[in-house]
Write an enzyme that holds these catalytic residues in place. Structure first.
Site, mmCIF file in Angstrom:
data_model
loop_
_atom_site.group_PDB
_atom_site.id
_atom_site.type_symbol
_atom_site.label_atom_id
_atom_site.label_comp_id
_atom_site.label_asym_id
_atom_site.label_seq_id
_atom_site.Cartn_x
_atom_site.Cartn_y
_atom_site.Cartn_z
ATOM 1 N N GLU A 76 0.861 -1.181 0.000
ATOM 2 C CA GLU A 76 0.000 0.000 0.000
ATOM 3 C C GLU A 76 0.894 1.226 0.000
ATOM 4 O O GLU A 76 1.773 1.363 0.846
ATOM 5 C CB GLU A 76 -0.914 0.007 1.227
ATOM 6 C CG GLU A 76 -1.936 1.132 1.215
ATOM 7 C CD GLU A 76 -1.521 2.331 2.040
ATOM 8 O OE1 GLU A 76 -1.987 3.448 1.742
ATOM 9 O OE2 GLU A 76 -0.732 2.165 2.984
ATOM 10 N N GLN B 32 11.878 -2.499 1.914
ATOM 11 C CA GLN B 32 12.867 -3.467 2.391
ATOM 12 C C GLN B 32 12.230 -4.391 3.424
ATOM 13 O O GLN B 32 11.526 -3.937 4.331
ATOM 14 C CB GLN B 32 14.069 -2.772 3.018
ATOM 15 C CG GLN B 32 15.139 -3.781 3.441
ATOM 16 C CD GLN B 32 16.359 -3.116 4.040
ATOM 17 O OE1 GLN B 32 16.255 -2.424 5.031
ATOM 18 N NE2 GLN B 32 17.501 -3.342 3.430
#
EC number: 3.5.4.13
Length: 188
Positions: free
Chosen positions: A137, A156
Site C-alpha cells: 500500500e 525493504q
C-alpha cells in the site's frame, strides 16, 4: 530473536525458495540507467513492485469499510509507472513470491527514496509460514501527484528469526491471505 544477514537470506532463497525470483546482490542499474535499488542488502531484501496497480478513487462516493470493501473504489492500471493522486493511495504487489519459514517473522519498511518524497509504503508483518506475493500500500501524503516505478525497489524486508519455533503458524490457522497472488483486496 535476531535479524538475519545477507548470507542467511541468500542461503534460504537458494536452498528453500524463500524468495522467487531472487537477486543475490543489490541491483542499482538496469540497461545503463540508475534505478531504485532492489535485491539482497546487508540485513534485508529490497523488493520490487510489479506493474499491476489499483489506484483509489472516490468517483462512486463509497464509504471505505474493511468488512465490506467495494472493489469499485479502485481503478486498475497496468503500467511501468503509477501516478497516485494527491492525498490518496494505491495498492500494488511485489514481483517476488515469498515463503516465510516457521521460525521467522518478516517486517517491511519503506525505502528512504520514496519516504523523502512523501510516499509511504505500508505492509503488515509476513508471519511464520505465510506465502504469497506481498500486497503493498502506497500513501501519497503530498498535495501533488506522486509517481511509483514498477520493476524497481519500493520497500525493504527484514527477517527476524525466533529463538523458539511458534506453536501455531499462519499456515496452521489457515490465514485468509495465505497463497495470495496478484494485488489482494481486504478480506473480512
Amino acid at each position: 530473536m535476531s535479524i538475519k544477514n545477507d548470507k542467511w537470506i541468500r542461503r534460504m532463497a537458494e536452498q528453500h525458495k524463500m524468495i522467487e525470483p531472487f537477486a543475490p546482490h543489490l541491483v542499482s542499474r538496469c540497461d545503463e540507467r540508475s534505478i531504485i535499488s532492489y535485491g539482497t542488502s546487508s540485513y534485508g531484501y529490497d523488493v520490487r513492485c510489479a506493474d499491476e496497480f489499483k489506484i483509489f478513487t472516490n468517483i462512486n462516493s463509497a464509504i471505505v469499510d474493511p468488512k465490506q470493501f467495494d472493489s469499485k473504489s479502485f481503478v486498475d492500471v497496468q503500467s511501468d509507472v503509477c501516478i497516485i493522486p494527491p492525498n490518496s493511495f494505491a495498492l500494488a504487489r511485489t514481483i517476488e513470491y515469498f515463503r516465510i519459514p516457521r521460525d521467522v517473522l518478516t517486517i517491511c519498511l519503506g525505502k528512504s527514496t520514496y519516504a523523502r518524497c512523501g510516499i509511504i509504503v505500508n505492509v503488515t508483518p509476513l508471519e511464520p509460514e505465510w506465502e504469497g506475493h506481498v500486497t503493498l500500500e502506497f500513501s501519497n501524503t503530498t498535495p501533488l501527484p506522486a509517481k511509483i516505478y514498477a520493476h524497481e525497489g519500493v520497500a525493504q524486508l527484514l527477517f527476524l528469526q525466533a529463538d523458539d519455533v511458534c506453536e501455531t503458524s499462519y499456515k496452521d490457522r489457515k490465514g485468509k491471505y495465505q497463497g495470495q497472488t496478484g494485488v489482494t483486496l481486504p478480506r473480512a
